[in-house]
Design a protein around this motif. Sequence first.
Motif, short mmCIF file in Angstrom:
data_model
loop_
_atom_site.label_atom_id
_atom_site.label_comp_id
_atom_site.label_asym_id
_atom_site.label_seq_id
_atom_site.Cartn_x
_atom_site.Cartn_y
_atom_site.Cartn_z
N THR A 4 13.92 8.35 -12.54
CA THR A 4 13.19 7.61 -11.53
C THR A 4 11.71 7.84 -11.73
O THR A 4 11.28 8.96 -12.03
CB THR A 4 13.60 8.09 -10.12
N VAL A 5 10.94 6.78 -11.57
CA VAL A 5 9.49 6.89 -11.65
C VAL A 5 8.91 6.43 -10.32
O VAL A 5 9.30 5.38 -9.80
CB VAL A 5 8.92 6.03 -12.81
N ALA A 6 8.01 7.23 -9.79
CA ALA A 6 7.38 6.91 -8.51
C ALA A 6 5.87 6.80 -8.70
O ALA A 6 5.32 7.33 -9.66
CB ALA A 6 7.69 7.97 -7.47
N ARG A 7 5.25 6.12 -7.79
CA ARG A 7 3.80 5.98 -7.79
C ARG A 7 3.28 6.46 -6.44
O ARG A 7 3.95 6.32 -5.42
CB ARG A 7 3.42 4.52 -8.01
N VAL A 8 2.08 6.98 -6.44
CA VAL A 8 1.43 7.42 -5.21
C VAL A 8 0.16 6.62 -5.03
O VAL A 8 -0.63 6.48 -5.96
CB VAL A 8 1.11 8.93 -5.25
N THR A 9 -0.02 6.07 -3.85
CA THR A 9 -1.24 5.33 -3.54
C THR A 9 -1.82 5.87 -2.24
O THR A 9 -1.08 6.32 -1.36
CB THR A 9 -0.96 3.82 -3.45
N GLU A 10 -3.13 5.85 -2.12
CA GLU A 10 -3.78 6.40 -0.94
C GLU A 10 -4.23 5.27 -0.01
O GLU A 10 -4.80 4.28 -0.46
CB GLU A 10 -4.98 7.25 -1.34
N ILE A 11 -3.95 5.45 1.28
CA ILE A 11 -4.38 4.48 2.29
C ILE A 11 -5.03 5.24 3.45
O ILE A 11 -4.81 6.43 3.63
CB ILE A 11 -3.22 3.60 2.81
N THR A 12 -5.80 4.53 4.23
CA THR A 12 -6.41 5.07 5.44
C THR A 12 -5.99 4.21 6.62
O THR A 12 -5.97 2.98 6.52
CB THR A 12 -7.95 5.06 5.31
#
Length: 69
Positions: A4-12
């Motif tokens: 499995t490959v995951a991605r992390v993204t930043e939000i406010t």
Amino acid sequence: MAGTVARVTEITARSDTSFEDAIRVGLNRASATVRNITGAWVKEQKVEVSDGNIVAWQVDLQVTFVLDD
């Protein structure tokens, strides 16, 4: 080899109610655009103050989602 490959993204996200509500607002909005969200990390919390009173709560979230095959 399966994996499995995951991605992390930043939000406010901001709320005029609480940190918990800001988290909920951010995740609800992210889930309208991003599929397969598996979790979030609260990276930072901030408040906006006016005349000595808290008027807004803000969170910076790192949202993790699994990429489709």
